[in-house]
Design an enzyme around this catalytic site. Structure first.
Site, PDB file in Angstrom:
ATOM      1  N   ARG A 190      72.914  87.624 -14.441  1.00 43.50           N
ATOM      2  CA  ARG A 190      73.114  86.202 -14.738  1.00 43.50           C
ATOM      3  C   ARG A 190      72.899  85.359 -13.480  1.00 43.50           C
ATOM      4  NH1 ARG A 190      78.513  83.033 -15.387  1.00 43.50           N
ATOM      5  NH2 ARG A 190      77.832  81.136 -16.448  1.00 43.50           N
TER       6      ARG A 190
ATOM      7  N   HIS B  89      70.200  82.375 -13.015  1.00 40.98           N
ATOM      8  CA  HIS B  89      70.565  81.023 -12.596  1.00 40.98           C
ATOM      9  C   HIS B  89      69.855  80.637 -11.303  1.00 40.98           C
ATOM     10  CE1 HIS B  89      74.445  80.181 -15.075  1.00 40.98           C
ATOM     11  NE2 HIS B  89      73.578  80.893 -15.760  1.00 40.98           N
TER      12      HIS B  89
ATOM     13  N   ASN C  20      77.589  77.128 -12.729  1.00 43.19           N
ATOM     14  CA  ASN C  20      77.724  78.283 -11.838  1.00 43.19           C
ATOM     15  C   ASN C  20      79.155  78.594 -11.422  1.00 43.19           C
ATOM     16  OD1 ASN C  20      74.951  78.807 -11.785  1.00 43.19           O
ATOM     17  ND2 ASN C  20      74.598  77.371 -10.101  1.00 43.19           N
TER      18      ASN C  20
ATOM     19  N   HIS D 151      72.334  89.308 -22.972  1.00 40.78           N
ATOM     20  CA  HIS D 151      73.675  89.083 -23.518  1.00 40.78           C
ATOM     21  C   HIS D 151      74.211  90.323 -24.231  1.00 40.78           C
ATOM     22  CE1 HIS D 151      73.253  84.383 -23.611  1.00 40.78           C
ATOM     23  NE2 HIS D 151      73.323  84.889 -22.394  1.00 40.78           N
TER      24      HIS D 151
END
Length: 325
Positions: free
Chosen positions: A61, A65, A93, A191
């Protein structure tokens, strides 16, 4: 005729320029300058991730990002200063984890080869290796990225997809980074591992349209179970929920199976089934072998790892990932 020849020379020169930039990112980039770098990264990940498997999801993740803001340049790792709020302190974040893990890997690599291996490459390698050691797919990580000098919280807010995004917004945010709908479906497949805070989706359970209702696109039985057992109040900000219940530590196809049952946790998950093209691709993945998903996921991860990279003399190679040199 001279004009045609000149045009051809310009085009060839431009192609050569593109080739030289692309050549700066290659497999084994540190083969001569720091030959043990990738082994150091993998060995540390292999030793520690099995003891904290949810960190694998956190690290991929973080990589995601990072790449969506100024490209894969480790700008997400920079600390804020008195005059600038950095990406890591932007709302999208605030729930990122794994900064200390990346810093520890960086310190080991620095001890072997000071000032050679970028934080951007270390984050990219750590994300890949974390998925591999938890039984997920392998993908190639060409290296040679440089670290960015700029990190702005507002850019994280503007560019990072959110769990509340609808399909149109997701499509636009991905297209802005050169990623298509196939990439959107595949990268969302991450996910299949990890957890989420209730606050990322509680509006779907309690107040979807402002009148105390649930999101009708979420399976009602699943929503009732979440309200009763997990997110028991609308304002719960601490409880963690498995994103792929029953196999949240296994990189598999069950995330997509749940989407087809209207049991995706986020609005952005559910959005993938609102487009005929992405719905058909999800169905294809569910009906196919796991190996096919792994192979396609690997292609999209390598593609994401090339977003707006800095190479050559651009940026810098940070000594510490949280600070500019």
């Amino acid at each position: 005729m001279k004009g045609v020849v000149l045009f051809a020379i310009v085009i060839l020169g431009f192609a050569g320029f593109l080739g030289s930039v692309q050549a700066d990112l290659k497999l084994g980039f540190y083969g001569q300058s720091c030959p043990k770098a990738e082994k150091i990264v993998f060995d540390y990940v292999k030793e520690h991730i099995p003891n904290a498997p949810t960190l694998a999801a956190a690290l991929i993740r973080m990589h995601f990002h990072d790449c969506f803001v100024r490209g894969c340049d480790a700008s997400v790792l920079l600390n804020s200063t008195s005059s600038n709020q950095a990406e890591k302190d932007a709302p999208p974040n605030l729930t990122l984890r794994g900064f200390d893990f990346v810093d520890r890997v960086k310190s080991l690599v620095e001890a072997e080869c000071p000032g050679i291996v970028s934080c951007a490459d270390i984050l990219t390698l750590v994300a890949r290796d974390s998925i591999v050691v938890t039984g997920g797919p392998f993908w190639n990580v060409p290296t040679g990225r440089r670290d960015g000098l700029i990190s702005i919280a507002a850019e994280a807010i503007a560019n990072i997809p959110r769990p509340t995004n609808n399909f149109t917004t997701l499509q636009t945010l991905f297209a802005n980074k050169g990623l298509n709908l196939i990439d959107l479906v595949l990268l969302s497949g991450a996910h299949t591992i990890g957890v989420s805070h209730c606050s990322s989706f509680s509006n779907r359970l309690y107040n979807f349209t402002g009148v105390g209702d649930a999101d009708p696109s979420l399976d009602s039985e699943y929503a009732a179970n979440l309200r009763a057992r997990k997110c028991t109040t609308p304002n719960d900000t601490t409880t963690l929920v498995e994103m792929d219940p029953g196999s949240f530590r296994t990189f598999d196809l069950s995330y997509y199976t749940l989407l087809l049952k209207r049991r995706g946790l986020f609005e952005s998950d559910a959005a993938l089934t609102t487009n005929s093209g992405t719905l058909a691709f999800i169905t294809q993945l569910v009906q196919g072998p796991l190996s096919a998903f792994f192979a396609e996921f690997a292609k999209s991860m390598e593609k994401m790892g090339r977003i707006e990279i800095l190479t050559g003399t651009e940026g810098e190679v940070r000594k510490q990932c949280a600070f500019r040199n």
